[in-house]
Design a protein around this motif. Structure first.
Motif, PDB file in Angstrom:
ATOM      1  N   GLU A  65      -6.295  10.648   3.997  1.00  0.00           N
ATOM      2  CA  GLU A  65      -7.563   9.915   3.962  1.00  0.00           C
ATOM      3  C   GLU A  65      -7.681   8.897   2.831  1.00  0.00           C
ATOM      4  O   GLU A  65      -8.708   8.262   2.686  1.00  0.00           O
ATOM      5  CB  GLU A  65      -8.732  10.905   3.836  1.00  0.00           C
ATOM      6  N   ARG A  66      -6.630   8.763   2.020  1.00  0.00           N
ATOM      7  CA  ARG A  66      -6.740   7.905   0.844  1.00  0.00           C
ATOM      8  C   ARG A  66      -5.548   6.958   0.760  1.00  0.00           C
ATOM      9  O   ARG A  66      -4.430   7.337   1.088  1.00  0.00           O
ATOM     10  CB  ARG A  66      -6.803   8.782  -0.404  1.00  0.00           C
ATOM     11  N   LYS A  67      -5.811   5.726   0.284  1.00  0.00           N
ATOM     12  CA  LYS A  67      -4.762   4.724   0.172  1.00  0.00           C
ATOM     13  C   LYS A  67      -4.976   3.911  -1.102  1.00  0.00           C
ATOM     14  O   LYS A  67      -6.108   3.605  -1.473  1.00  0.00           O
ATOM     15  CB  LYS A  67      -4.810   3.813   1.402  1.00  0.00           C
ATOM     16  N   ALA A  68      -3.883   3.558  -1.768  1.00  0.00           N
ATOM     17  CA  ALA A  68      -3.934   2.663  -2.923  1.00  0.00           C
ATOM     18  C   ALA A  68      -3.115   1.425  -2.582  1.00  0.00           C
ATOM     19  O   ALA A  68      -2.118   1.507  -1.869  1.00  0.00           O
ATOM     20  CB  ALA A  68      -3.376   3.333  -4.162  1.00  0.00           C
TER      21      ALA A  68
ATOM     22  N   LEU B 285      -2.111   8.136  -0.205  1.00  0.00           N
ATOM     23  CA  LEU B 285      -2.375   9.222  -1.150  1.00  0.00           C
ATOM     24  C   LEU B 285      -3.000  10.362  -0.352  1.00  0.00           C
ATOM     25  O   LEU B 285      -4.134  10.763  -0.597  1.00  0.00           O
ATOM     26  CB  LEU B 285      -3.318   8.754  -2.263  1.00  0.00           C
TER      27      LEU B 285
ATOM     28  N   THR C 244     -14.210   0.515  -1.371  1.00  0.00           N
ATOM     29  CA  THR C 244     -13.959   1.786  -0.691  1.00  0.00           C
ATOM     30  C   THR C 244     -14.128   1.606   0.803  1.00  0.00           C
ATOM     31  O   THR C 244     -14.498   0.535   1.281  1.00  0.00           O
ATOM     32  CB  THR C 244     -14.936   2.869  -1.192  1.00  0.00           C
TER      33      THR C 244
ATOM     34  N   SER D 268       0.830  -1.209   0.000  1.00  0.00           N
ATOM     35  CA  SER D 268       0.000   0.000   0.000  1.00  0.00           C
ATOM     36  C   SER D 268       0.861   1.253   0.000  1.00  0.00           C
ATOM     37  O   SER D 268       1.987   1.253   0.495  1.00  0.00           O
ATOM     38  CB  SER D 268      -0.890   0.029   1.245  1.00  0.00           C
TER      39      SER D 268
ATOM     40  N   ASP E  25      -8.207   1.321  -4.706  1.00  0.00           N
ATOM     41  CA  ASP E  25      -8.066   2.717  -4.308  1.00  0.00           C
ATOM     42  C   ASP E  25      -9.207   2.992  -3.337  1.00  0.00           C
ATOM     43  O   ASP E  25     -10.374   2.801  -3.687  1.00  0.00           O
ATOM     44  CB  ASP E  25      -8.160   3.620  -5.534  1.00  0.00           C
ATOM     45  N   SER E  26      -8.893   3.407  -2.122  1.00  0.00           N
ATOM     46  CA  SER E  26      -9.924   3.575  -1.094  1.00  0.00           C
ATOM     47  C   SER E  26     -10.958   4.627  -1.460  1.00  0.00           C
ATOM     48  O   SER E  26     -12.026   4.674  -0.861  1.00  0.00           O
ATOM     49  CB  SER E  26      -9.280   3.919   0.251  1.00  0.00           C
ATOM     50  N   SER E  27     -10.669   5.425  -2.472  1.00  0.00           N
ATOM     51  CA  SER E  27     -11.615   6.451  -2.901  1.00  0.00           C
ATOM     52  C   SER E  27     -12.436   6.024  -4.120  1.00  0.00           C
ATOM     53  O   SER E  27     -13.634   6.274  -4.177  1.00  0.00           O
ATOM     54  CB  SER E  27     -10.864   7.745  -3.212  1.00  0.00           C
ATOM     55  N   SER E  28     -11.799   5.361  -5.077  1.00  0.00           N
ATOM     56  CA  SER E  28     -12.483   5.070  -6.340  1.00  0.00           C
ATOM     57  C   SER E  28     -12.846   3.611  -6.569  1.00  0.00           C
ATOM     58  O   SER E  28     -13.566   3.311  -7.517  1.00  0.00           O
ATOM     59  CB  SER E  28     -11.629   5.566  -7.515  1.00  0.00           C
TER      60      SER E  28
END
Length: 192
Positions: A71-74, A68, A132, A65, A104-107
């Motif tokens: 608040e975001r992780k890939a 990003l 997500t 991991s 991607d925790s966002s997308s």
């Protein structure tokens, strides 16, 4: 007085006399246990009929991991495990299942999976999902395979639950509510 106590042969003689009969009974039980059940699904050919199934996919592997922002992780995960199916029309009882996934925790997430059955035939699928922080519904779409899964179509869906996540990237998890359907491809349907 016990009925056998008066005999000269005693228990040893009784056992010797009835041992061949007991052996025959044991053999009959063993043979019937090894005989395929009449309710076992025919898994020799996929055919054009839809085969519905439910199951459980368990797997372990690694995840790398990167952050990003706060608040975001890939992450990229590689998972290997087993997939056990149920249902009268299931394509097979079990598979060795492997997946490579980008999340991607966002997308959301995308990935690919390979299911290999006891014959070595493979079913390939594309994975897409929410992946997500608020949801993890995953949809798999069969895109073909080898042997009896050549040209396979259909799909499946499930949610994923990680049961172990370590700081070094080791992960273990299992599916929740896995269900779907599959049928043979055009090449398989042409043989019937």
């Amino acid at each position: 007085m016990h009925p056998w106590s008066g005999r000269a042969e005693g228990w040893l003689g009784l056992c010797v006399r009835f041992l061949p009969c007991a052996g025959a009974i044991a053999m009959a039980i063993a043979v019937s246990a090894c005989t395929p059940s009449a309710q076992a699904p025919d898994t020799s050919a996929m055919g054009s009929e839809w085969r519905e199934f439910e199951g459980t996919w368990t797997a372990a592997g690694s995840r790398q991991s990167i952050a990003l922002g706060p608040e975001r992780k890939a992450s990229v995960s590689t998972l290997k495990g087993s997939l056990l199916l149920s249902g009268a029309a299931r394509p097979a009882v079990g598979f060795r299942a492997e997946a490579v996934v980008f999340s991607d925790s966002s997308s959301g997430m995308v990935g690919r999976a390979v299911w290999t059955d006891e014959r070595g035939d493979q079913a390939w699928s594309e994975l897409r999902g929410e992946g997500t922080a608020t949801g993890n519904r995953i949809v798999g779409t069969f895109i073909g395979g080898t042997g009896r899964y050549a040209g396979a179509t259909g799909g499946y869906e499930f949610s994923w639950r990680f049961v172990l996540e370590t700081e070094d990237g080791t992960v273990q998890g299992q599916s929740v509510g896995l269900k779907g359907r599959v049928r043979g491809g055009a090449a398989e349907r042409g043989r019937q």
